[in-house]
Design a protein around this motif. Structure first.
Motif, PDB file in Angstrom:
ATOM      1  N   PHE A  59      41.697  52.944 -24.716  1.00 40.85           N
ATOM      2  CA  PHE A  59      40.442  52.222 -24.547  1.00 40.85           C
ATOM      3  C   PHE A  59      40.370  51.046 -25.519  1.00 40.85           C
ATOM      4  O   PHE A  59      39.927  49.952 -25.155  1.00 40.85           O
ATOM      5  N   ALA A  60      40.809  51.240 -26.760  1.00 34.92           N
ATOM      6  CA  ALA A  60      40.781  50.162 -27.755  1.00 34.92           C
ATOM      7  C   ALA A  60      41.622  48.975 -27.291  1.00 34.92           C
ATOM      8  O   ALA A  60      41.200  47.819 -27.401  1.00 34.92           O
ATOM      9  N   VAL A  61      42.787  49.242 -26.752  1.00 41.21           N
ATOM     10  CA  VAL A  61      43.658  48.166 -26.251  1.00 41.21           C
ATOM     11  C   VAL A  61      42.979  47.422 -25.100  1.00 41.21           C
ATOM     12  O   VAL A  61      42.885  46.195 -25.085  1.00 41.21           O
ATOM     13  N   THR A  62      42.498  48.169 -24.131  1.00 40.34           N
ATOM     14  CA  THR A  62      41.899  47.582 -22.937  1.00 40.34           C
ATOM     15  C   THR A  62      40.607  46.852 -23.261  1.00 40.34           C
ATOM     16  O   THR A  62      40.385  45.726 -22.798  1.00 40.34           O
ATOM     17  N   GLU A  79      38.139  39.758 -25.375  1.00 39.04           N
ATOM     18  CA  GLU A  79      38.758  38.456 -25.626  1.00 39.04           C
ATOM     19  C   GLU A  79      38.852  37.590 -24.378  1.00 39.04           C
ATOM     20  O   GLU A  79      39.140  36.405 -24.479  1.00 39.04           O
ATOM     21  N   THR A  80      38.625  38.174 -23.203  1.00 38.99           N
ATOM     22  CA  THR A  80      38.712  37.393 -21.964  1.00 38.99           C
ATOM     23  C   THR A  80      37.369  37.370 -21.246  1.00 38.99           C
ATOM     24  O   THR A  80      36.636  36.393 -21.350  1.00 38.99           O
ATOM     25  N   ASN A  81      37.011  38.433 -20.579  1.00 38.60           N
ATOM     26  CA  ASN A  81      35.798  38.483 -19.763  1.00 38.60           C
ATOM     27  C   ASN A  81      34.522  38.235 -20.554  1.00 38.60           C
ATOM     28  O   ASN A  81      33.585  37.639 -20.036  1.00 38.60           O
ATOM     29  N   CYS A  82      34.455  38.723 -21.772  1.00 35.47           N
ATOM     30  CA  CYS A  82      33.212  38.671 -22.539  1.00 35.47           C
ATOM     31  C   CYS A  82      33.243  37.638 -23.666  1.00 35.47           C
ATOM     32  O   CYS A  82      32.301  37.563 -24.447  1.00 35.47           O
ATOM     33  N   LYS A  83      34.271  36.852 -23.756  1.00 28.85           N
ATOM     34  CA  LYS A  83      34.412  35.922 -24.880  1.00 28.85           C
ATOM     35  C   LYS A  83      33.282  34.895 -24.884  1.00 28.85           C
ATOM     36  O   LYS A  83      33.063  34.193 -23.910  1.00 28.85           O
ATOM     37  N   GLY A  84      32.551  34.853 -25.990  1.00 31.03           N
ATOM     38  CA  GLY A  84      31.541  33.835 -26.204  1.00 31.03           C
ATOM     39  C   GLY A  84      30.176  34.092 -25.583  1.00 31.03           C
ATOM     40  O   GLY A  84      29.189  33.579 -26.073  1.00 31.03           O
ATOM     41  N   ALA A  85      30.087  34.846 -24.522  1.00 32.84           N
ATOM     42  CA  ALA A  85      28.795  35.010 -23.850  1.00 32.84           C
ATOM     43  C   ALA A  85      28.492  36.465 -23.513  1.00 32.84           C
ATOM     44  O   ALA A  85      27.774  36.732 -22.573  1.00 32.84           O
ATOM     45  N   CYS A  86      29.024  37.373 -24.270  1.00 37.68           N
ATOM     46  CA  CYS A  86      28.873  38.796 -23.961  1.00 37.68           C
ATOM     47  C   CYS A  86      27.494  39.299 -24.378  1.00 37.68           C
ATOM     48  O   CYS A  86      27.033  39.048 -25.482  1.00 37.68           O
ATOM     49  N   ARG A  87      26.872  40.018 -23.465  1.00 42.54           N
ATOM     50  CA  ARG A  87      25.584  40.626 -23.781  1.00 42.54           C
ATOM     51  C   ARG A  87      25.688  42.150 -23.807  1.00 42.54           C
ATOM     52  O   ARG A  87      24.678  42.834 -23.876  1.00 42.54           O
ATOM     53  N   HIS A  88      26.902  42.686 -23.741  1.00 41.70           N
ATOM     54  CA  HIS A  88      27.078  44.133 -23.849  1.00 41.70           C
ATOM     55  C   HIS A  88      26.823  44.538 -25.302  1.00 41.70           C
ATOM     56  O   HIS A  88      27.532  44.098 -26.196  1.00 41.70           O
TER      57      HIS A  88
END
Length: 143
Positions: A113-116, A122-131
């Motif tokens: 899980f840490a790897v994924t 670093e890709t899908n959530c980079k810069g605009a993550c609200r999770h």
């Protein structure tokens, strides 16, 4: 502690999610997570394994993630949990493993899980993550 009530179960799932994400983001060591996990009764360990497997599925693990996570986990690549997670597609059902394999399964699942999740942050959530779980702070750091 035995099987939690539904309200306790929600609290326990939140605690599990927090601990797993703290490990994935380096705020808690894998060994500290294993100590927490090892202190749980077998039924709670099974719940944790199901929860962490769900986190891994939601993060869309790949076979390559499985291999990288196993390498980080300290578990032999030939151990049942390692083989299961490296299949394409990965096999789940870790809670159904014999109880003497639960700690290995936890180490493998959290490491994968840490790897994924790192890749996704670093890709899908980079810069605009609200999770909320991707925005932990050092203030949550545990031993």
């Amino acid at each position: 502690m035995t099987e939690p009530t539904s309200a306790d179960g929600r609290t326990f799932r939140r605690e599990t999610g927090r601990i797993v994400n703290e490990i994935a983001q380096g705020f808690r060591t894998l060994d500290a997570g294993v100590s927490w996990f090892s202190g749980l009764v077998p039924t709670l360990q099974e719940m944790v394994l199901q929860e962490v497997a769900g986190h891994a599925m939601q993060a869309h693990i790949t076979a390559a993630d499985g291999h990288a996570g196993v390498a980080r986990s300290g578990v032999k690549p030939t151990a049942n949990p390692s083989v299961m997670i490296c299949m394409d597609p990965p096999r789940y059902g870790f809670a159904g493993l014999p109880s003497d394999e639960h700690v290995k399964a936890f180490r493998v699942l959290v490491s994968v899980f840490a790897v994924t999740d790192t890749r996704r942050r670093e890709t899908n959530c980079k810069g605009a993550c609200r999770h909320a779980w991707h925005n932990l702070t050092a203030a949550t750091e545990q031993p």
